[in-house]
Design an enzyme around this catalytic site. Structure first.
Site, PDB file in Angstrom:
ATOM      1  N   PHE A   1      -0.779   6.588   4.734  1.00  0.00           N
ATOM      2  CA  PHE A   1      -0.047   5.814   5.745  1.00  0.00           C
ATOM      3  C   PHE A   1       1.256   5.271   5.159  1.00  0.00           C
ATOM      4  O   PHE A   1       1.540   4.085   5.243  1.00  0.00           O
ATOM      5  CB  PHE A   1      -0.902   4.647   6.302  1.00  0.00           C
ATOM      6  CG  PHE A   1      -2.138   5.096   7.032  1.00  0.00           C
ATOM      7  CD1 PHE A   1      -2.086   5.449   8.373  1.00  0.00           C
ATOM      8  CD2 PHE A   1      -3.356   5.180   6.360  1.00  0.00           C
ATOM      9  CE1 PHE A   1      -3.229   5.864   9.032  1.00  0.00           C
ATOM     10  CE2 PHE A   1      -4.498   5.596   7.020  1.00  0.00           C
ATOM     11  CZ  PHE A   1      -4.436   5.937   8.359  1.00  0.00           C
ATOM     12  N   HIS A   2       2.019   6.143   4.541  1.00  0.00           N
ATOM     13  CA  HIS A   2       3.311   5.730   4.020  1.00  0.00           C
ATOM     14  C   HIS A   2       4.159   6.960   3.699  1.00  0.00           C
ATOM     15  O   HIS A   2       3.658   8.077   3.678  1.00  0.00           O
ATOM     16  CB  HIS A   2       3.141   4.862   2.758  1.00  0.00           C
ATOM     17  CG  HIS A   2       2.388   5.553   1.666  1.00  0.00           C
ATOM     18  ND1 HIS A   2       1.074   5.273   1.385  1.00  0.00           N
ATOM     19  CD2 HIS A   2       2.760   6.517   0.817  1.00  0.00           C
ATOM     20  CE1 HIS A   2       0.676   6.040   0.399  1.00  0.00           C
ATOM     21  NE2 HIS A   2       1.680   6.810   0.032  1.00  0.00           N
ATOM     22  N   ALA A   3       5.443   6.706   3.453  1.00  0.00           N
ATOM     23  CA  ALA A   3       6.349   7.717   2.886  1.00  0.00           C
ATOM     24  C   ALA A   3       6.941   7.079   1.628  1.00  0.00           C
ATOM     25  O   ALA A   3       6.544   5.976   1.238  1.00  0.00           O
ATOM     26  CB  ALA A   3       7.440   8.073   3.888  1.00  0.00           C
TER      27      ALA A   3
END
Ligand code: T46
Length: 136
Positions: free
Chosen positions: A48-50
């Site tokens: 749930f991230h970049a």
């Protein structure tokens, strides 16, 4: 979306298999960090991230898991289940990992040392980041 999968050379003989990975040869960056994810609970979804800069290669060296990729304008699902196959993930890609098998070990080769400031954990900020780079 273009999915960059690396097929690593297997050095197999009657004893079994061996895969060797060299930075800037088999892996397209300096490998500054290695980590691995295991004992992932049933139904767990991670990621749930970049990232702002980090490039990585993900290898399911045991078992399997799925990777959800989101470039900001396209999405893809990738199944990792071969210890000689690596998924390249560029920094500007939202990622989620899920459907881990009980025995899954996900090995990650990373281009940078750990830096919490490199994470983009808010999806709207990720979309802004992609927009600002003119990639959307
Ligand atoms: C990514 C996906 C594929 C460290 O102390 N050092 C490290 O190098 C890493 C990766 C994590 N940590 C600590 C930070 C957290 O307290 O380990 C804990 C779990 O990390 P996180 O919640 O970021 O794990 P995932 O599975 O959500 O994401 C990880 C990587 O962090 C990320 O860069 O792309 O795997």
């Amino acid at each position: 979306m273009e999915i960059k999968m690396f097929q690593f050379q297997q050095h197999g003989d009657h004893r079994g298999q061996l895969v060797a990975l060299e930075e800037n040869n088999d892996v397209p960056f300096d490998v500054k960090r290695v980590y691995y994810i295991y004992d992932t609970g049933k139904g767990v979804r991670r990621g749930f991230h970049a990232h702002k800069c980090l490039k990585q290669i993900l290898i399911a060296i045991k078992g399997e898991c799925k990777i959800h990729l989101d470039s900001g304008y396209e999405t893809a699902e990738v199944l990792l289940n071969k210890p000689y196959e690596g998924l390249y993930i560029s920094n500007d890609m939202w990622r989620e990992m899920y459907d881990f098998s009980e025995d899954a070990v996900l090995l990650v080769l990373a281009s940078e040392l750990y830096d919490e400031d490199d994470y983009i954990r808010d999806y709207q900020k990720f979309i802004q980041f992609v927009d600002n780079k003119g990639e959307k």
